[in-house]
Design a protein around this motif. Structure first.
Motif, short mmCIF file in Angstrom:
data_model
loop_
_atom_site.label_atom_id
_atom_site.label_comp_id
_atom_site.label_asym_id
_atom_site.label_seq_id
_atom_site.Cartn_x
_atom_site.Cartn_y
_atom_site.Cartn_z
N UNK A 201 0.81 -1.22 0.00
CA UNK A 201 0.00 0.00 0.00
C UNK A 201 0.85 1.27 0.00
N UNK A 202 2.18 1.10 0.00
CA UNK A 202 3.06 2.28 -0.02
C UNK A 202 2.85 3.06 -1.31
N UNK A 203 2.72 4.39 -1.23
CA UNK A 203 2.48 5.16 -2.45
C UNK A 203 3.65 5.05 -3.43
N UNK A 204 3.32 4.82 -4.70
CA UNK A 204 4.35 4.77 -5.74
C UNK A 204 5.20 3.53 -5.73
N UNK A 205 4.79 2.54 -4.99
CA UNK A 205 5.61 1.33 -4.90
C UNK A 205 5.55 0.54 -6.21
N UNK A 206 6.71 0.13 -6.72
CA UNK A 206 6.75 -0.73 -7.91
C UNK A 206 7.09 -2.15 -7.47
N UNK A 207 6.37 -3.08 -7.99
CA UNK A 207 6.59 -4.47 -7.56
C UNK A 207 7.78 -5.07 -8.29
N UNK A 208 8.58 -5.82 -7.54
CA UNK A 208 9.70 -6.52 -8.16
C UNK A 208 9.22 -7.91 -8.58
N UNK A 209 10.04 -8.60 -9.36
CA UNK A 209 9.67 -9.95 -9.83
C UNK A 209 9.45 -10.88 -8.65
N UNK A 210 10.38 -10.80 -7.69
CA UNK A 210 10.21 -11.64 -6.51
C UNK A 210 9.54 -10.82 -5.42
N UNK A 211 8.31 -11.08 -5.18
CA UNK A 211 7.62 -10.34 -4.13
C UNK A 211 6.64 -11.29 -3.42
N UNK A 212 6.94 -11.57 -2.20
CA UNK A 212 6.08 -12.50 -1.45
C UNK A 212 6.18 -12.15 0.04
N UNK A 213 5.57 -12.97 0.87
CA UNK A 213 5.57 -12.70 2.31
C UNK A 213 6.98 -12.67 2.89
N UNK A 214 7.84 -13.58 2.42
CA UNK A 214 9.20 -13.65 2.95
C UNK A 214 9.97 -12.36 2.63
N UNK A 215 9.82 -11.88 1.40
CA UNK A 215 10.54 -10.67 1.02
C UNK A 215 10.00 -9.45 1.77
N UNK A 216 8.68 -9.44 1.98
CA UNK A 216 8.08 -8.33 2.74
C UNK A 216 8.64 -8.32 4.17
N UNK A 217 8.77 -9.50 4.76
CA UNK A 217 9.32 -9.57 6.12
C UNK A 217 10.78 -9.14 6.15
N UNK A 218 11.55 -9.55 5.14
CA UNK A 218 12.96 -9.12 5.07
C UNK A 218 13.04 -7.60 4.98
N UNK A 219 12.21 -7.02 4.13
CA UNK A 219 12.25 -5.56 3.96
C UNK A 219 11.91 -4.84 5.27
N UNK A 220 10.85 -5.30 5.92
CA UNK A 220 10.38 -4.58 7.11
C UNK A 220 11.26 -4.85 8.33
N UNK A 221 11.59 -6.11 8.56
CA UNK A 221 12.29 -6.47 9.80
C UNK A 221 13.79 -6.23 9.69
N UNK A 222 14.36 -6.56 8.54
CA UNK A 222 15.83 -6.44 8.40
C UNK A 222 16.22 -5.06 7.90
N UNK A 223 15.49 -4.54 6.89
CA UNK A 223 15.90 -3.26 6.29
C UNK A 223 15.11 -2.06 6.78
N UNK A 224 14.14 -2.27 7.65
CA UNK A 224 13.40 -1.15 8.25
C UNK A 224 12.53 -0.39 7.26
#
Lengths: 295, 184
Positions: A201-224
């Protein structure tokens, strides 16, 4: 038709997967009976996840309480039945409930839906936490404020991102099987939108080829990464990670079909699990172990 | 003009009279709005002392809302007014949350210790820290005097002091530089 879902004798973040595996093939509107008659023990995660599970069902689920008296007594002291009676059809009679606040648990299961709820749990934990963290877990006095801060940020994840209310519980116990030491555990569970949908739901977000629950968790928890563009966002989870690292603790976050963990040396968990049974929302567990000599 | 704001009083007045912890973003936003309203009523150059003495817990989210979002517009090329800030009454746990927030936004602020001594915390370069310390040490002075005390070349010290002023850490009075937080 009602499908019986068996609750394992010992219910924690790991064994809760057995519950979800049984539910995964069922449509959300199928009637289920969550059978906890043989349960003997449950962690704060297990109990809050059961309540969260009830929230995910389109058809109100039934619940069979544990048969063991001492198990029912403990679950009652955590406040579980106070909330379970509102979410499940209880099979048999629900145990007589204690008034809120008259319990020996560190923080009873508490609903979190708005900012005021976070103030409430932070206020309550500060009163009880200092003695337990310093005397029973041998943590530095500084750990107490950090603990309340961690609890606050974990709960705010629900208020800011879940889109619906969730649950928090805190308890200490001796973790004989994996650690042989006392631990304090924070569990924060919700049945909201989960990390993947939140970041989408982030404004202007472009989806990458690999996008799933695991990647979302990596982005939020590891990369803030946060759904907000504001550069000040994402600091809460980063702060939780720092606190956990400082006190040799463990952080695990489950969302959708994946689970990510910051794993300390005393644990043998894997950092990322994918392909789990789907479960809505986000479920977080923070474990801080007792400090022993030399650690 | 020196203005004093007790954050616990603001918290109780604007959010809930039972609260003593600065936690959650909505709480932080409400407290910041109350501070901004108070600042808007003041005219001219002001130094506002923001006092955390009676605040229990400060979490990251609230630190971001109260402190970072308060300071950011003033570090812009067109600040809303000629306001400077000094923070006091901060415990170690307050600082833990605050320092990460300041680093994240590349902000810095003046913190007054228990004995009244001011220090800089947050994102500052070595040259900025030396120039600010020198400004404080000489009790204010010209670029040449501060450059001499800091061991910085004239062109460098001018640039650093201008940068510190834009970040609301020093103020310029005619040809003199004064460190924010210096005893008046």
């Amino acid at each position: 038709m009602t499908t019986v879902i068996n609750v394992p004798p010992s219910l924690d973040d790991v064994t809760f997967e057995q519950v979800l595996d049984q539910i995964a093939p069922l449509p959300a509107d199928e009637k289920i009976l969550v059978d906890a008659r043989h349960a003997r023990w449950a962690s704060p995660f297990g109990l809050t996840a059961l309540l969260t599970l009830a929230q995910t069902r389109a058809e109100r689920a039934a619940f069979a309480p544990p048969e063991a008296e001492e198990t029912v007594s403990y679950w009652n002291r955590t406040g579980f039945f106070r909330h379970a009676t509102e979410l499940f059809d209880i099979v048999g009679s629900a145990p007589k409930q204690k008034p809120a606040g008259e319990s020996d648990v560190l923080l009873e299961i508490t609903p979190i839906a708005k900012s005021d709820d976070v103030h409430e749990v932070v206020g309550r934990i500060q009163q009880k936490a200092q003695h337990i963290l310093t005397r029973e877990l041998n943590l530095d006095a500084k750990a107490t404020m950090g603990f309340a801060m961690t609890l606050s940020e974990a709960c705010q994840n629900i208020v800011e991102h879940a889109g619906r209310g969730g649950w928090v519980a805190v308890q200490t116990y001796r973790w004989t099987k994996r650690l042989g030491r006392r631990v304090v555990v924070i569990a924060v569970c919700d049945a909201g939108v989960g990390f993947r949908q939140s970041l989408e739901s982030a404004p202007g977000r472009t989806r990458s080829d690999r996008w799933d629950d695991a990647m979302a968790l990596e982005e939020a928890v590891v990369r803030g990464v946060s759904r907000f563009r504001d550069p000040g966002r994402g600091q809460g989870l980063a702060g939780v990670r720092r606190y956990v690292g400082r006190w040799d603790g463990k952080l695990s976050v489950r969302s959708g079909t994946a689970r990510i963990a910051i794993v300390p040396s005393w644990d043998e968990d894997v950092a990322l699990r994918e392909g789990l049974a789907p479960f809505g929302g986000a479920q977080m567990q923070i474990t801080i172990p007792e400090r022993t000599a030399g650690r | 003009m020196i203005n004093h704001i007790d954050l616990s009083t603001v918290l109780r007045r604007t959010v809930c009279d039972l609260y003593s912890n600065l936690v959650t973003r909505p709480t932080g936003a409400a407290v910041r709005t109350a501070i901004e309203t108070q600042l808007a009523e003041l005219g001219g150059r002001t130094v506002t002392v923001i006092d955390f003495s009676n605040v229990g817990l400060l979490d990251y989210s609230c630190a971001d809302e109260v402190v970072a979002k308060l300071l950011l517009p003033y570090c812009d090329d067109c600040p809303p007014r000629d306001a400077y800030f000094v923070f006091r009454g901060m415990s170690e746990t307050h600082l833990d949350a605050l320092e990460h927030v300041l680093e994240r936004h590349r902000l810095a602020l003046v913190l007054q210790g228990d004995g009244g001594e001011p220090t800089l915390i947050g994102a500052v370069s070595e040259a900025e820290r030396r120039a600010w310390q020198a400004t404080l040490g000489v009790g204010g002075g010209t670029s040449r005097e501060i450059g001499g005390a800091a061991g910085l070349a004239m062109d460098e010290v001018e640039m650093v002091l201008e940068g510190l002023a834009r970040r609301r850490l020093t103020m310029r009075i005619d040809d003199q530089w004064v460190a924010v937080g210096a005893p008046l």
